[in-house]
Design an enzyme around this catalytic site. Structure first.
Site, PDB file in Angstrom:
ATOM      1  N   ASP A 286       0.819  -1.217   0.000  1.00 17.99           N
ATOM      2  CA  ASP A 286       0.000   0.000   0.000  1.00 17.99           C
ATOM      3  C   ASP A 286       0.852   1.266   0.000  1.00 17.99           C
ATOM      4  OD1 ASP A 286      -1.999  -1.848   0.083  1.00 17.99           O
ATOM      5  OD2 ASP A 286      -2.757  -1.313   2.056  1.00 17.99           O
ATOM      6  N   ASN A 396      -7.247 -11.984   2.462  1.00 23.88           N
ATOM      7  CA  ASN A 396      -8.098 -10.873   2.891  1.00 23.88           C
ATOM      8  C   ASN A 396      -9.547 -11.321   3.107  1.00 23.88           C
ATOM      9  OD1 ASN A 396      -6.581  -8.483   3.345  1.00 23.88           O
ATOM     10  ND2 ASN A 396      -6.138  -8.386   1.154  1.00 23.88           N
TER      11      ASN A 396
END
Length: 659
Positions: A286, A396
């Protein structure tokens, strides 16, 4: 837990038909019956020595006392008292210890890390349980299997007559606390460590995005009080044979080539090493890897770009692996999350990692997509090829920190990961929800899958997970099954969810309208009403005491809304029944009550929020339960105009059977 659904493991028939073995989760590689159940005597002898894992021994003693032993004597192998002849004796230690090896007999001992063998059998006037591990973790996991083999017998307990030879299919199994939003509390993390021990998960990665010292303030040392908490967490993890993995995420601001930044990073790791941490991660996810954070990196690695970023990151990670990990005793290989963690396509960035990153470094990967609809063996093999090593999956699910999860608890089972992935992966860790207790449903499945992916059954595991939360209480388990069905939808970043909403309710609603439209309105109402009543009752049953209290706190807004939606559904069905009986006045009153309950359900809010999307309405069976109520109300309002006996779906709506 001792109670639960019937086991799907193999059962060998004895001279008389033996009872099935109780369910064991994770599903062992081999588990079979070898004889009759043996009683837990009031006094139990535990045979252990200096090579017995201290945490396994402590858990064994606790479980024996929990299951009927008033007194547990721990003695060395050569000091078993003569009085033990009529007592239950439990031998715990390395599988190679002579008395353990002899007691295991022909029960095969797996030659794998974290493996164990177990045998329960009669021995003279008493009985013997033998637990042998290939290492300390194997001993601990043998005790965790034994914990699930206790069965009620009259007013006491017995141990099921079983043998097992077991080991994990994947080396790394557990969770990564890597979500955005409110991190877990210290107490919640301590509880999680105990939970991971129960499900044989050996990995917890500390990486909460909103811990400022993990990401934004990564150069700064943790305050003393936070370090003390982390130290306690490291200790609790060790008790449960969990690798507390400390992660520092410097990618937003690090100058890769700067010796001072590298020292700051290693100083941060050293502080946790001093607390007992022996596993570390440097995530680089990220971030923007097409630019440098300092001009020195341009001079060191060239013009900014993803290929140059790969070289810079590999250089940093290699330095940490070789000058920190390799020089500190007992440290596991370094872990990282690459910036391109979400696909297996070739790129200049991945090529740089593949060609220059130390082979010892574990590389994490989320599958194809940040939230994949599934993970196949082919996907994993391609990822392994492109990164130059077996990948470590950061899964996730059930994380609910992104937009499409707004208002949702994700309580569907862990699913759509292909059997055989253990051949291609070094492990799987689930990224859980901000709600830690609710996350246990999916993590229970993740641990089961990573332990024995080829025997994994999502539906069976789901029931066992909910039974675990309910402490084995049957009524509470059934209530949780009803509630979790209404929280079954699992979104992706796209428009199509990878798990459907309320499949159990959907089947019943479809059957309701099919029966209704065949003309059997009474039969339709009779079939659906008990399930509607079960939805109405579920929150009260879940809150009655058997279910882990943390779950009821996590799920509180959803439980509140579910009770209202359930009562609204019961009122609607009663309104249909009253209209069917010709009592329009009662029908109209019940319809109005249902409408009011639906409005009250829509007024419930997730407050105080744990997620970034807090303050929104908790979603409960949306697209199924609300659609049914809308359709039923339309039927009632058109009842008179349709002549009462006709069954026309309102024009412009879906057919009744498809709702």
């Amino acid at each position: 837990m001792a109670a639960g659904a019937p086991s799907a493991t193999a059962v060998e028939a004895g001279p008389r038909a033996a009872a099935p073995l109780p369910p064991v989760t994770p599903v062992p590689q081999s588990l079979s019956r070898v004889g009759a159940d043996v009683p837990v005597t009031g006094r139990v002898i535990v045979v252990a020595d200096a090579e017995t894992d201290v945490h396994a021994r402590a858990r064994l003693v606790a479980e024996l006392k929990r299951h009927g032993a008033a007194r547990v004597d721990v003695v060395a192998p050569g000091n078993v008292p003569r009085a033990a002849a009529g007592l239950l004796t439990v031998r715990l230690g390395p599988a190679t210890r002579p008395d353990v090896a002899s007691g295991l007999g022909d029960t095969a001992v797996p030659g794998r890390a974290e493996g164990y063998a177990l045998r329960v059998a009669r021995a003279g006037r008493g009985a013997q349980v033998v637990l042998g591990g290939t290492d300390g973790s194997g001993q601990f996991y043998a005790v965790q299997t034994l914990r699930q083999l206790f069965v009620r017998s009259g007013g006491g307990w017995k141990v099921a007559g079983a043998q097992a030879g077991d080991f994990p299919s994947m080396p790394l199994r557990g969770t990564i606390e890597g979500f955005y939003g409110q991190p877990w509390t210290h107490a919640e993390r301590l509880d999680q460590m105990d939970f991971y021990g129960d499900v044989k998960a050996n990995t917890y990665v500390y990486a909460p995005k909103d811990d400022p010292y993990h990401r934004d303030k990564w150069r700064e040392p943790y305050p003393a009080e936070k370090l003390a908490e982390l130290g306690e967490l490291v200790e609790r993890a060790a008790v449960n044979h969990v690798r507390f993995t400390f992660a520092v995420s410097p990618g937003q601001s690090i100058c890769y080539s700067d010796p001072a930044d590298r020292k700051a990073l290693k100083d941060k790791l050293q502080a946790l090493y001093d607390l007992g941490t022996r596993a570390f991660s440097v995530p680089l996810d990220d971030i923007d890897h097409s630019r440098w954070n300092c001009e020195a990196d341009r001079a060191a690695y060239g013009a900014p770009g993803t290929g140059a970023a790969g070289k810079a990151q590999a250089d940093l990670l290699n330095d940490v692996q070789r000058t920190f990990v390799d020089t500190h005793e007992g440290v596991w290989p370094l872990q990282t999350v690459p910036t391109e963690y979400y696909n297996h396509a070739e790129s200049a960035y991945k090529r740089a990692l593949r060609e220059t990153l130390d082979p010892a470094v574990e590389v994490m990967w989320t599958g194809v997509g940040v939230v994949p609809t599934g993970i196949t063996n082919e996907d994993a093999e391609q990822a392994s090829e492109v990164f130059g090593r077996k990948v470590f999956v950061w899964d996730n699910y059930p994380v609910n920190d992104f937009g499409n999860t707004s208002g949702r608890l994700l309580l569907a089972p862990y699913d759509k990961r292909e059997a055989g992935l253990s051949d291609h992966l070094s492990g799987v860790v689930a990224n859980p929800m901000n709600q830690p207790y609710a996350s246990k449903v999916a993590v229970f499945g993740t641990a089961d899958f990573a332990w024995n992916d080829r025997a994994y059954d999502a539906g069976r595991n789901w029931r066992h997970a909910l039974s675990y939360l309910a402490g084995g209480d049957r009524a509470a388990t059934e209530a949780l099954l009803v509630f979790a069905d209404l929280q079954h939808l699992a979104p992706t970043f796209g428009d199509t969810p990878w798990q459907p909403q309320a499949p159990g309710l959907s089947r019943r609603v479809g059957a309701f309208w099919a029966t209704w439209d065949e003309g059997d309105r009474t039969g339709a109402l009779r079939a659906l009403r008990p399930y509607a009543a079960a939805i109405e009752r579920a929150p009260g049953t879940i809150r009655s005491g058997a279910v882990q209290r943390g779950f009821t706190v996590d799920a509180a807004p959803w439980l509140d809304a579910t009770g209202l939606w359930g009562t609204a559904t019961v009122r609607m069905l009663d309104a249909l029944a009253a209209r069917q009986a010709g009592d329009r006045e009662t029908s109209d009153r019940l319809l109005a009550e249902s409408a009011d309950l639906q409005e009250r359900a829509r007024a419930v809010r997730v407050d105080p929020p744990r997620n970034a999307w807090g303050g929104v309405r908790p979603k409960v069976g949306d697209g199924v339960l609300d659609a049914f109520l809308t359709q039923a109300e339309l039927r009632l309002r058109l009842w008179d105009s349709a002549g009462g006996a006709r069954n026309l779906a309102p024009e412009g709506t879906a057919s009744a059977a498809s709702v």
